[in-house]
Design a protein around this motif. Structure first.
Motif, PDB file in Angstrom:
ATOM      1  N   TYR A  69       0.843  -1.193   0.000  1.00  6.66           N
ATOM      2  CA  TYR A  69       0.000   0.000   0.000  1.00  6.66           C
ATOM      3  C   TYR A  69       0.882   1.248   0.000  1.00  6.66           C
ATOM      4  O   TYR A  69       0.644   2.197  -0.747  1.00  6.66           O
ATOM      5  CB  TYR A  69      -0.923  -0.019   1.216  1.00  6.66           C
ATOM      6  CG  TYR A  69      -1.755   1.224   1.394  1.00  6.66           C
ATOM      7  CD1 TYR A  69      -2.941   1.399   0.688  1.00  6.66           C
ATOM      8  CD2 TYR A  69      -1.358   2.226   2.278  1.00  6.66           C
ATOM      9  CE1 TYR A  69      -3.711   2.541   0.847  1.00  6.66           C
ATOM     10  CE2 TYR A  69      -2.119   3.377   2.449  1.00  6.66           C
ATOM     11  CZ  TYR A  69      -3.298   3.534   1.732  1.00  6.66           C
ATOM     12  OH  TYR A  69      -4.056   4.678   1.897  1.00  6.66           O
ATOM     13  N   THR A  72       2.470   1.829  -3.397  1.00  5.29           N
ATOM     14  CA  THR A  72       1.489   2.325  -4.362  1.00  5.29           C
ATOM     15  C   THR A  72       1.189   3.793  -4.134  1.00  5.29           C
ATOM     16  O   THR A  72       1.149   4.594  -5.083  1.00  5.29           O
ATOM     17  CB  THR A  72       0.195   1.497  -4.253  1.00  5.29           C
ATOM     18  OG1 THR A  72       0.513   0.118  -4.446  1.00  5.29           O
ATOM     19  CG2 THR A  72      -0.833   1.946  -5.276  1.00  5.29           C
ATOM     20  N   ARG A  73       0.974   4.189  -2.893  1.00  7.51           N
ATOM     21  CA  ARG A  73       0.659   5.579  -2.592  1.00  7.51           C
ATOM     22  C   ARG A  73       1.826   6.493  -2.940  1.00  7.51           C
ATOM     23  O   ARG A  73       1.626   7.621  -3.396  1.00  7.51           O
ATOM     24  CB  ARG A  73       0.291   5.730  -1.119  1.00  7.51           C
ATOM     25  CG  ARG A  73      -0.855   4.836  -0.654  1.00  7.51           C
ATOM     26  CD  ARG A  73      -2.139   5.077  -1.410  1.00  7.51           C
ATOM     27  NE  ARG A  73      -2.822   6.280  -0.959  1.00  7.51           N
ATOM     28  CZ  ARG A  73      -3.900   6.785  -1.549  1.00  7.51           C
ATOM     29  NH1 ARG A  73      -4.390   6.210  -2.627  1.00  7.51           N
ATOM     30  NH2 ARG A  73      -4.459   7.871  -1.077  1.00  7.51           N
ATOM     31  N   ARG A  75       3.897   5.972  -5.377  1.00 15.00           N
ATOM     32  CA  ARG A  75       3.962   6.054  -6.835  1.00 15.00           C
ATOM     33  C   ARG A  75       3.046   7.159  -7.366  1.00 15.00           C
ATOM     34  O   ARG A  75       3.405   7.884  -8.296  1.00 15.00           O
ATOM     35  CB  ARG A  75       3.587   4.712  -7.457  1.00 15.00           C
ATOM     36  CG  ARG A  75       3.408   4.729  -8.968  1.00 15.00           C
ATOM     37  CD  ARG A  75       4.700   5.043  -9.719  1.00 15.00           C
ATOM     38  NE  ARG A  75       5.659   3.969  -9.562  1.00 15.00           N
ATOM     39  CZ  ARG A  75       5.698   2.869 -10.326  1.00 15.00           C
ATOM     40  NH1 ARG A  75       4.825   2.736 -11.321  1.00 15.00           N
ATOM     41  NH2 ARG A  75       6.605   1.949 -10.118  1.00 15.00           N
ATOM     42  N   ASP A 336       3.698 -10.007  -5.487  1.00 11.48           N
ATOM     43  CA  ASP A 336       3.582  -8.548  -5.532  1.00 11.48           C
ATOM     44  C   ASP A 336       4.785  -7.871  -4.873  1.00 11.48           C
ATOM     45  O   ASP A 336       5.277  -6.848  -5.360  1.00 11.48           O
ATOM     46  CB  ASP A 336       2.291  -8.102  -4.847  1.00 11.48           C
ATOM     47  CG  ASP A 336       1.039  -8.457  -5.646  1.00 11.48           C
ATOM     48  OD1 ASP A 336       1.181  -8.831  -6.828  1.00 11.48           O
ATOM     49  OD2 ASP A 336      -0.075  -8.372  -5.084  1.00 11.48           O
ATOM     50  N   VAL A 341       5.242  -2.356  -7.860  1.00 13.80           N
ATOM     51  CA  VAL A 341       4.202  -1.637  -8.587  1.00 13.80           C
ATOM     52  C   VAL A 341       4.451  -1.746 -10.092  1.00 13.80           C
ATOM     53  O   VAL A 341       5.580  -1.535 -10.543  1.00 13.80           O
ATOM     54  CB  VAL A 341       4.181  -0.150  -8.174  1.00 13.80           C
ATOM     55  CG1 VAL A 341       3.064   0.584  -8.910  1.00 13.80           C
ATOM     56  CG2 VAL A 341       3.993  -0.018  -6.674  1.00 13.80           C
ATOM     57  N   TYR A 345       1.893   1.958 -13.663  1.00 17.72           N
ATOM     58  CA  TYR A 345       0.867   2.323 -12.691  1.00 17.72           C
ATOM     59  C   TYR A 345       0.951   3.823 -12.388  1.00 17.72           C
ATOM     60  O   TYR A 345       2.025   4.376 -12.176  1.00 17.72           O
ATOM     61  CB  TYR A 345       1.015   1.544 -11.393  1.00 17.72           C
ATOM     62  CG  TYR A 345      -0.140   1.795 -10.438  1.00 17.72           C
ATOM     63  CD1 TYR A 345      -1.322   1.092 -10.565  1.00 17.72           C
ATOM     64  CD2 TYR A 345      -0.055   2.775  -9.455  1.00 17.72           C
ATOM     65  CE1 TYR A 345      -2.400   1.327  -9.730  1.00 17.72           C
ATOM     66  CE2 TYR A 345      -1.127   3.022  -8.606  1.00 17.72           C
ATOM     67  CZ  TYR A 345      -2.290   2.293  -8.750  1.00 17.72           C
ATOM     68  OH  TYR A 345      -3.357   2.555  -7.924  1.00 17.72           O
ATOM     69  N   TRP A 373      -4.005  -4.376  -9.601  1.00 18.89           N
ATOM     70  CA  TRP A 373      -3.149  -3.712  -8.603  1.00 18.89           C
ATOM     71  C   TRP A 373      -3.914  -2.582  -7.916  1.00 18.89           C
ATOM     72  O   TRP A 373      -3.830  -2.395  -6.701  1.00 18.89           O
ATOM     73  CB  TRP A 373      -1.885  -3.183  -9.264  1.00 18.89           C
ATOM     74  CG  TRP A 373      -0.869  -2.735  -8.262  1.00 18.89           C
ATOM     75  CD1 TRP A 373      -0.807  -1.516  -7.637  1.00 18.89           C
ATOM     76  CD2 TRP A 373       0.199  -3.509  -7.708  1.00 18.89           C
ATOM     77  NE1 TRP A 373       0.234  -1.486  -6.743  1.00 18.89           N
ATOM     78  CE2 TRP A 373       0.868  -2.695  -6.766  1.00 18.89           C
ATOM     79  CE3 TRP A 373       0.657  -4.804  -7.935  1.00 18.89           C
ATOM     80  CZ2 TRP A 373       1.981  -3.139  -6.054  1.00 18.89           C
ATOM     81  CZ3 TRP A 373       1.767  -5.254  -7.216  1.00 18.89           C
ATOM     82  CH2 TRP A 373       2.410  -4.429  -6.290  1.00 18.89           C
ATOM     83  N   ASP A 374      -4.664  -1.822  -8.687  1.00 20.96           N
ATOM     84  CA  ASP A 374      -5.430  -0.710  -8.137  1.00 20.96           C
ATOM     85  C   ASP A 374      -6.461  -1.214  -7.131  1.00 20.96           C
ATOM     86  O   ASP A 374      -6.650  -0.621  -6.065  1.00 20.96           O
ATOM     87  CB  ASP A 374      -6.125   0.045  -9.271  1.00 20.96           C
ATOM     88  CG  ASP A 374      -6.672   1.386  -8.825  1.00 20.96           C
ATOM     89  OD1 ASP A 374      -5.876   2.209  -8.356  1.00 20.96           O
ATOM     90  OD2 ASP A 374      -7.888   1.602  -8.943  1.00 20.96           O
ATOM     91  N   TYR A 377      -4.262  -2.330  -3.862  1.00 16.81           N
ATOM     92  CA  TYR A 377      -3.444  -1.445  -3.031  1.00 16.81           C
ATOM     93  C   TYR A 377      -3.823   0.030  -3.101  1.00 16.81           C
ATOM     94  O   TYR A 377      -3.130   0.866  -2.548  1.00 16.81           O
ATOM     95  CB  TYR A 377      -1.971  -1.639  -3.393  1.00 16.81           C
ATOM     96  CG  TYR A 377      -1.565  -3.089  -3.238  1.00 16.81           C
ATOM     97  CD1 TYR A 377      -1.611  -3.716  -1.988  1.00 16.81           C
ATOM     98  CD2 TYR A 377      -1.191  -3.858  -4.327  1.00 16.81           C
ATOM     99  CE1 TYR A 377      -1.287  -5.052  -1.837  1.00 16.81           C
ATOM    100  CE2 TYR A 377      -0.846  -5.199  -4.179  1.00 16.81           C
ATOM    101  CZ  TYR A 377      -0.903  -5.786  -2.934  1.00 16.81           C
ATOM    102  OH  TYR A 377      -0.572  -7.114  -2.790  1.00 16.81           O
ATOM    103  N   ASP A 378      -4.955   0.315  -3.753  1.00 20.05           N
ATOM    104  CA  ASP A 378      -5.481   1.674  -3.688  1.00 20.05           C
ATOM    105  C   ASP A 378      -6.897   1.643  -3.123  1.00 20.05           C
ATOM    106  O   ASP A 378      -7.140   2.147  -2.031  1.00 20.05           O
ATOM    107  CB  ASP A 378      -5.448   2.340  -5.067  1.00 20.05           C
ATOM    108  CG  ASP A 378      -5.814   3.822  -4.984  1.00 20.05           C
ATOM    109  OD1 ASP A 378      -5.775   4.384  -3.876  1.00 20.05           O
ATOM    110  OD2 ASP A 378      -6.131   4.424  -6.027  1.00 20.05           O
TER     111      ASP A 378
END
Length: 388
Positions: A69, A72-73, A75, A336, A341, A345, A373-374, A377-378
């Motif tokens: 998470y 991802t954030r 990125r 993962d 990521v 992305y 992925w979204d 982790y989003d």
């Protein structure tokens, strides 16, 4: 260098050791032998067709979810997305909900997609320190400890830090910080740091052997925590484990000299002993790790993390994988962590805009890989297809 086989081996190896030790966690060695024969616990005990994991693996998975998470954030440049301890703490609070509330898909405001897995709502003997500290927010730091616990609830869940961080020094520090969220004693988080260092060194081939990784981990701890009041106790115990691994002492007798594994330094020492003595034999390492008087699932899990990172998934006997609970979910998280990521992305959130305010390009269409992925982790809306 990242090796998918070692990432998978570390997480599945830890889960396999956890599942082997979980049924005998609260039994004495004498009781284990009485119930399971002179060799003790050697094979998974199946419940409803699966080898059940304990809270150790549950929390390990939520640790991995929090790390991904964070990645991802970062990125997408999301506000507040850069705090790794904050993200992992949020996932730990999600885990706490699974221990206190019934499963209800979509019923929770949550960070972790793991909340969408019904099997993770089973209560598997969670430790009181973790429950209490997370109920307080899981906000401890090494400088501002949340309590004085040195229980093994910190070390048993931090192996993903060693996979996520490719440099052992950074992995060790991150693992210690994650353990300190709930365990405030020096010996609650420094052993976790040593484990994180070792996992990273082994998984990324910074060490050629478990022995080299452990020596490096102790050296790192000496530098990072120079002056720590209780560091000499940890070093002495781990060095004792290293020495015992070279002797012909019966495993149960050697482990008795190291402790029972209820506290983090003993968990690490027992795992080091088993991983060193049986460095090329995953099965015997796990058998030694769980057949003793103490916290069998945690010592089994940490042993499995270490040797899994060294031997890889291909080094784990199939009998310890065949019926493993949540195997597919564990594999997804391992993959993962290794792959990271997706390179494209974030581009789905365009159009990009020039400083003058004119669009540079059209947003990219969302590929299936990006969409998954979204969702993980989003938005945390991902529902795993196979959760057994």
């Amino acid at each position: 260098m990242k090796h998918l086989d070692r990432y998978r081996g570390c997480l599945l190896g830890g889960a396999a050791g956890d599942a082997l030790g979980y049924p005998v966690e609260f039994l004495s060695f004498a009781d284990i032998r009485e119930q399971y024969g002179p060799a003790g616990m050697t094979d998974h005990i199946l419940q409803n067709g699966v080898a059940q994991i304990s809270d150790d693996t549950q929390m390990t998975l939520f640790t991995a979810n929090g790390l991904l998470y964070t990645e991802t954030r970062r990125r997408i440049g999301a506000p507040g997305g850069g705090s790794v301890t904050g993200a992992v703490a949020a996932c730990y609070r999600d885990w706490l909900k699974t221990q206190l509330e019934p499963f209800g898909l979509g019923a929770h405001d949550h960070t972790a997609w793991l909340m969408n897995s019904p099997a993770l709502y089973d209560r598997r003997a969670p430790g009181n320190t973790c429950l209490d500290a997370i109920a307080q927010g899981a906000c401890g730091t090494m400088d501002r400890p949340i309590n004085r616990s040195k229980g093994c609830g910190g070390i048993m869940r931090v192996a993903p830090a060693g996979l996520w961080m490719t440099k052992p020094d950074g992995a060790g520090l991150l693992a210690a910080r994650l353990a300190a969220l709930t365990h405030g004693h020096e010996l609650g988080y420094i052993p976790a740091g040593v484990l994180g260092y070792c996992v990273s060194a082994l998984a990324h081939e910074e060490a050629d052997s478990v022995l080299e990784a452990v020596r490096g981990g102790l050296d790192w701890a000496g530098r990072e925590f120079a002056g720590a009041l209780h560091l000499p106790e940890l070093v002495a115990l781990v060095q004792k484990a290293m020495h015992l691994s070279e002797k012909d002492t019966e495993d149960s007798d050697a482990i008795r000299e190291l402790g029972e594994g209820w506290v983090a330094e003993e968990t690490l020492a027992i795992a080091v002993y088993c991983a060193l003595k049986y460095e090329h034999d995953f099965e015997w390492a796990l058998i030694a790790a769980v057949n003793h008087d103490g916290d069998s699932d945690s010592t089994g899990a940490v042993t499995g993390n270490l040797l899994g990172a060294q031997l890889g998934l291909t080094g784990i006997p199939s009998k310890y994988l065949e019926h493993l609970e949540l195997k597919s979910v564990i594999l997804e998280l391992a993959d993962d962590l290794c792959q990271g990521v997706p390179p494209s992305y974030g581009k789905q959130f365009l159009p990009l805009v020039h400083a003058a305010g004119t669009p540079m390009s059209e947003p990219e269409s969302e590929s299936p890989e990006i969409a998954v992925w979204d969702a993980k982790y989003d938005t945390a809306t991902y529902i795993p297809k196979n959760i057994g």
